[in-house]
Design a protein around this motif. Sequence first.
Motif, short mmCIF file in Angstrom:
data_model
loop_
_atom_site.label_atom_id
_atom_site.label_comp_id
_atom_site.label_asym_id
_atom_site.label_seq_id
_atom_site.Cartn_x
_atom_site.Cartn_y
_atom_site.Cartn_z
N GLY A 75 44.11 45.67 39.60
CA GLY A 75 42.83 45.77 40.28
C GLY A 75 42.18 44.39 40.35
O GLY A 75 42.13 43.69 39.35
N ILE A 76 41.71 44.00 41.53
CA ILE A 76 41.12 42.68 41.73
C ILE A 76 39.66 42.83 42.11
O ILE A 76 39.33 43.44 43.13
N ILE A 88 43.39 43.97 35.20
CA ILE A 88 42.27 43.66 36.09
C ILE A 88 42.12 42.15 36.21
O ILE A 88 42.26 41.42 35.22
N ILE A 89 41.82 41.70 37.42
CA ILE A 89 41.54 40.28 37.68
C ILE A 89 40.11 40.15 38.20
O ILE A 89 39.69 40.93 39.05
N ILE A 90 39.39 39.16 37.69
CA ILE A 90 38.08 38.81 38.22
C ILE A 90 38.17 37.42 38.82
O ILE A 90 38.62 36.48 38.16
N THR A 91 37.75 37.27 40.07
CA THR A 91 37.78 35.97 40.72
C THR A 91 36.60 35.84 41.67
O THR A 91 35.78 36.76 41.79
N GLY A 92 36.48 34.70 42.31
CA GLY A 92 35.39 34.46 43.25
C GLY A 92 35.89 33.91 44.56
O GLY A 92 37.03 33.45 44.66
N GLU A 93 35.03 33.94 45.55
CA GLU A 93 35.31 33.31 46.84
C GLU A 93 34.35 32.16 47.05
O GLU A 93 33.24 32.15 46.51
N VAL A 103 47.95 37.42 39.75
CA VAL A 103 48.57 38.72 40.04
C VAL A 103 49.94 38.81 39.38
O VAL A 103 50.32 39.85 38.82
N ALA A 104 50.70 37.71 39.42
CA ALA A 104 52.03 37.71 38.78
C ALA A 104 51.91 37.96 37.28
O ALA A 104 52.68 38.74 36.70
N MET A 105 50.94 37.30 36.65
CA MET A 105 50.75 37.52 35.21
C MET A 105 50.29 38.95 34.94
O MET A 105 50.75 39.59 33.98
N ALA A 106 49.38 39.45 35.77
CA ALA A 106 48.90 40.82 35.61
C ALA A 106 50.04 41.82 35.75
O ALA A 106 50.12 42.81 35.01
N ASN A 107 50.94 41.56 36.67
CA ASN A 107 52.09 42.45 36.86
C ASN A 107 53.05 42.39 35.67
O ASN A 107 53.65 43.41 35.30
#
Length: 258
Positions: free
Chosen positions: A13-14, A50-55, A190-194
């Motif tokens: 989930g991002i 889960i990933i938290i990021t910004g734009e 995403v690769a690490m999360a997977n």
Amino acid sequence: MTDVTVQKQGPVGIMTLSSDKGLNIFSVELFEKMTACIDKLDADPDIRAIIITGEGKAFMAGSDVKYMLQLNIEQGMYFTHVGVQFFRKLELLRKPVIAAVNGYSMGGGTEMSMACDIRIASSKAVFCQPETGLGIIPGFNGTQRMVRLLGPGKAKELIMTAERIDAQEAYRIGLVNKVVEPEKLLDEAVAMANRIAANSPMAVAAAKLAIGRGAETDLETGIVLEEMLTRQCYDSPDRVEGMTAFVEKRKADFPPLK
């Protein structure tokens, strides 16, 4: 206003923060939105990391100083309390949380990244705790998490000087786990999360709890906690599936986290 969007990529989930000006800013409303998003991802049995990021220019540019200037003591403490509760939620969430720090990570932005389990930074990321220059301290528990990550000497230096550091320095001192080029940031996260999601969700949750709570207590108490969690693992279908898959030389098929 800073907005929050959520998307799913398989078991990942991002949660992405964005604003028209590209400088994401904390507010009570944003904390409420992020809490709702995290609760939704936590309740989704298909999501295992889960990933938290910004734009834009910022992962999180912190709080609006003009807004904070107008707050009285009670209002200021309520704002602080809401932030503290959200960051603690991230820390205690059973599912692992990765911060993909894309740009400026100022004040509460750095504090939010420290509440995540793993931090991956863009080479353009900048970290800072500017609070002492504003007459306050990092009140979203930054004083507590930074000392646990970096040790008292470096935590005092960064907080008392309000110095900005780049991604490479953040990596050198252990504030982030990895630095990648901006265009590779989300893919790496995403690769690490997977990779995490391929393992037993129950065991990952147990490991997160053992490490997190163990770091907050003395060694003997941590050992007792680890033993208790190891017992739970031995009593789980995940252990049977994981070890059977290893012996049979196949990929394990772990059940969702309950």
